[in-house]
Design a protein around this motif. Structure first.
Motif, mmCIF file in Angstrom:
data_model
loop_
_atom_site.group_PDB
_atom_site.id
_atom_site.type_symbol
_atom_site.label_atom_id
_atom_site.label_comp_id
_atom_site.label_asym_id
_atom_site.label_seq_id
_atom_site.Cartn_x
_atom_site.Cartn_y
_atom_site.Cartn_z
ATOM 1 N N LEU A 1 -14.789 16.311 13.051
ATOM 2 C CA LEU A 1 -13.626 15.671 12.055
ATOM 3 C C LEU A 1 -14.127 15.804 10.661
ATOM 4 O O LEU A 1 -13.058 16.226 9.821
ATOM 5 C CB LEU A 1 -13.803 14.356 12.440
ATOM 6 C CG LEU A 1 -12.713 13.425 13.359
ATOM 7 C CD1 LEU A 1 -11.437 13.676 12.383
ATOM 8 C CD2 LEU A 1 -12.766 14.206 14.530
ATOM 9 N N VAL A 2 -15.389 16.039 10.248
ATOM 10 C CA VAL A 2 -15.649 16.429 9.222
ATOM 11 C C VAL A 2 -15.205 17.662 8.667
ATOM 12 O O VAL A 2 -15.028 18.189 7.780
ATOM 13 C CB VAL A 2 -17.289 16.396 8.727
ATOM 14 C CG1 VAL A 2 -17.734 16.552 7.501
ATOM 15 C CG2 VAL A 2 -17.698 14.599 8.849
ATOM 16 N N GLN A 3 -15.507 18.714 9.767
ATOM 17 C CA GLN A 3 -15.094 20.247 9.457
ATOM 18 C C GLN A 3 -13.734 20.186 9.381
ATOM 19 O O GLN A 3 -13.086 21.012 8.469
ATOM 20 C CB GLN A 3 -15.504 20.808 10.629
ATOM 21 C CG GLN A 3 -16.943 21.410 10.846
ATOM 22 C CD GLN A 3 -17.370 21.935 12.159
ATOM 23 O OE1 GLN A 3 -17.022 21.454 13.301
ATOM 24 N NE2 GLN A 3 -18.033 23.194 12.079
ATOM 25 N N ARG A 4 -12.763 19.370 9.946
ATOM 26 C CA ARG A 4 -11.412 19.314 9.954
ATOM 27 C C ARG A 4 -11.031 18.693 8.516
ATOM 28 O O ARG A 4 -9.999 19.311 7.921
ATOM 29 C CB ARG A 4 -10.831 18.395 10.873
ATOM 30 C CG ARG A 4 -9.437 18.883 11.410
ATOM 31 C CD ARG A 4 -9.344 18.612 13.264
ATOM 32 N NE ARG A 4 -9.636 19.720 13.726
ATOM 33 C CZ ARG A 4 -9.578 19.709 15.235
ATOM 34 N NH1 ARG A 4 -8.784 18.710 15.662
ATOM 35 N NH2 ARG A 4 -10.012 20.724 15.886
ATOM 36 N N GLU B 1 -12.744 18.807 5.877
ATOM 37 C CA GLU B 1 -13.178 20.229 4.930
ATOM 38 C C GLU B 1 -11.980 21.140 5.030
ATOM 39 O O GLU B 1 -11.531 21.877 3.944
ATOM 40 C CB GLU B 1 -14.613 20.713 5.307
ATOM 41 C CG GLU B 1 -14.901 22.110 4.965
ATOM 42 C CD GLU B 1 -15.064 22.294 3.366
ATOM 43 O OE1 GLU B 1 -15.445 21.104 2.828
ATOM 44 O OE2 GLU B 1 -14.777 23.147 2.704
#
Lengths: 228, 228
Positions: free
Chosen positions: A126-129, A131
């Motif tokens: 979710l953090v990658q998404r 970002e």
């Protein structure tokens, strides 16, 4: 710096949610079939086993705004983790004949209670998404349409293309309509720039799809190119 | 529908990450001080105890693109959860004298191993953030500048304003520069629309900040208003 214990913790590899999820039944979705939409909101987290899925939002104007396209081994439908109480305007559509696995929020909760690293893996996903969405908001803020289109082509080719020996990348040719829904423009304007890119030799259409020259496209993102 | 066990699981209240995090030391940041940036990337998840923090991305053009503004009881800096290996272009700046708590990724990992519901809470927070970024991508795709500005004013007033009896909402007046960095425009254009909104009676400046008329601003978002 390498002796800093914080650095060691943070530099460890990311957790793969797939390592913690049991197999679920595989469901088939034929091309253009809706996986979920406003009337049937997502109650599961999905994994693409085969095929491609378009996740988009339906703007009040009726326009589809494409959030992203997901392919084999990629997750989507994470909005289910908020529960049905949340108002959601997202929809997911199979772009070709597609196979999906799904886990309900309840199943995910149960697995997380036993295997907390699943939650860490999903959190990192979710953090990658976030970002990536941040990059898109940045691009919408500062880039004109041709720059947004170049970024879209580069991103899809990196994720979905197969590289040739000469550095070119071949991939499925998405419709100009879909690219327009991704960069926030109209099909006509996307067609105009795609024709321009083709005349400039940055891309060409093949029998299987489209062949891109990423190094030339990357040149176009330099500050002096493609001025607004 | 109410007998469906899936619905029951999904309709339960969201987990509050704060319920699972121990207190950490409170650090003071004076106005305009950088919390983290490209040179000193975030290694912690932060919680605002008092004050306001602006999180933005630095575009290659040198322009700041504001992702969001966080206030008391809100988390930011979640990009730390990916570790230092990720290339990040995000920065966080205290907008006023601010107090923050912070937990390193290592500490979060340890707590999650003992209290998995912390990860579920953080996961839900991240999904909400993704949903909000999705709304912004939609707005950038289909809205013109005055509509984006109206959405920004409404969102900030809902989160940060205090309502008067007549339905108006009073809040800190953000600079036009900041609003421009949020809606992807220039200070001059934002000033032009803010003056127009003031003449139309949709907002007025007070000693403490700005007073908005949300019901009038919402009218402006109807399809027939503010045509591009």
């Amino acid at each position: 710096m390498t002796n800093n214990p914080t650095t060691e913790v943070l530099s460890k590899p990311l957790e793969d949610p797939l390592a913690y999820l049991p197999h679920s039944t595989v469901c088939d979705y034929s091309k253009n079939r809706t996986v979920y939409d406003q009337d049937q909101p997502s109650t599961s987290l999905y994994l693409v086993i085969e095929g491609k899925v378009k996740v988009c939002r339906l703007a009040r104007s009726g326009n589809q705004v494409v959030m992203d396209i997901y392919q084999t081994d990629e997750f989507f439908g994470e909005s289910a983790l908020l529960g049905l109480s949340q108002c959601r305007t997202e929809m997911a559509i199979a772009m070709e004949n597609t196979k999906l696995m799904a886990w309900t929020t309840g199943q995910i909760d149960d697995i997380v209670a036993r295997r907390p690293l699943l939650a860490v893996g999903l959190l990192q996903l979710l953090v990658q998404r976030s970002e990536f969405f941040g990059q898109r908001i940045e691009s919408f803020s500062v880039d004109n349409i041709p720059r947004r289109l170049v970024r879209a082509l580069l991103r899809f080719s990196e994720r979905m293309g197969s590289a040739h020996e000469d550095g070119s990348v071949e991939m499925t040719a998405f419709t100009h309509e879909l690219l327009a829904q991704y960069v926030g423009s109209t099909r006509e304007i996307v067609t105009q720039y795609m024709n321009q890119f083709r005349r400039q030799g940055y891309l060409l259409y093949s029998r299987k799809g489209i062949i891109l020259r990423p190094e030339m496209l990357r040149e176009m993102l330099k500050p002096e190119s493609l001025a607004a």
